[in-house]
Design an enzyme around this catalytic site. Sequence first.
Site, short mmCIF file in Angstrom:
data_model
loop_
_atom_site.label_atom_id
_atom_site.label_comp_id
_atom_site.label_asym_id
_atom_site.label_seq_id
_atom_site.Cartn_x
_atom_site.Cartn_y
_atom_site.Cartn_z
N CYS A 44 -4.28 7.07 4.35
CA CYS A 44 -3.44 6.77 5.51
C CYS A 44 -3.24 8.02 6.38
CB CYS A 44 -2.13 6.12 5.06
SG CYS A 44 -1.39 5.14 6.37
N HIS A 102 -2.82 2.35 0.86
CA HIS A 102 -2.11 3.13 -0.16
C HIS A 102 -2.41 2.64 -1.58
CE1 HIS A 102 0.70 5.37 2.52
NE2 HIS A 102 0.38 4.37 3.34
N GLU A 145 -1.96 4.18 -4.28
CA GLU A 145 -0.97 4.72 -5.22
C GLU A 145 0.22 3.79 -5.39
OE1 GLU A 145 -1.48 5.60 -2.20
OE2 GLU A 145 0.44 5.94 -1.20
N1 GLN Z 1 1.61 6.19 10.94
C1 GLN Z 1 1.43 7.39 10.15
C2 GLN Z 1 0.74 8.48 10.96
O1 GLN Z 1 0.25 8.21 12.02
C3 GLN Z 1 0.63 7.10 8.90
C4 GLN Z 1 1.37 6.13 8.03
C5 GLN Z 1 1.14 6.30 6.57
O2 GLN Z 1 0.62 7.31 6.10
N2 GLN Z 1 1.57 5.32 5.82
O3 GLN Z 1 0.71 9.59 10.54
#
Ligand code: GLN
Length: 204
Positions: A78, A170, A172
């Site tokens: 992410c 995610h 995890e």
């Molecule tokens: N929206 C976050 C970003 O742009 C990422 C979200 C996340 O890691 N769950 O950094």
Amino acid sequence: MKVGVLDLQGDVIEHVRALEAAGAEVVRVKRPRHLEGLRGLVIPGGESTTIGKLMAEYELIPAVRQAVSEGMAVFGTCAGAILLAADIAGSDQPRLGLMDMRVQRNAYGRQRESFEAEVQVSEIPGPPVKAVFIRAPIIERVGSSVKVLAEYGGQIVMARQGRLLAGTFHPELTADRRVHQYFLQLCAEDAEGRGPGAGADRLR
Ligand code: GLN
């Protein structure tokens, strides 16, 4: 095998536990010296602008790039995937920029801030992985050195460039440890993608 989790912001403890459950020895990386001797590094989800700013402040950007050039694997989830991308749509935020891909942050819009989906990852055998997306980015395009490992809804959600792995969800946050196990396999391989025992075969 010793691997690290970047411990600046985000869901650090969940990755530490997941990697330990998958059999690794885990170090929390807050400063460049903590990268010493690591086979891999996880960059967790969180806020990519915050993590990137702190990485720059602590001189972790050149340090991680150097460790990667010496063979360390990286798994960005992410926000971590955003930090791995060379191109972040409409943003000049600090980043590692090691993977030839373009990402779009917060790409699923407000209605779908977070959701779960079943995702088949091509290099992970067995049933699909349950993927949790939280204000997730999408990977809009990848270069020719990047292999797409999973797609969901027509968008790339996991990709790999050598031993650099990016996922927009995610792993995890679920009990399934296959994604972390898969990353540990990448950590164990050498740069040509051979397993840890492959060198011995070549000597016979
Ligand atoms: N929206 C976050 C970003 O742009 C990422 C979200 C996340 O890691 N769950 O950094």
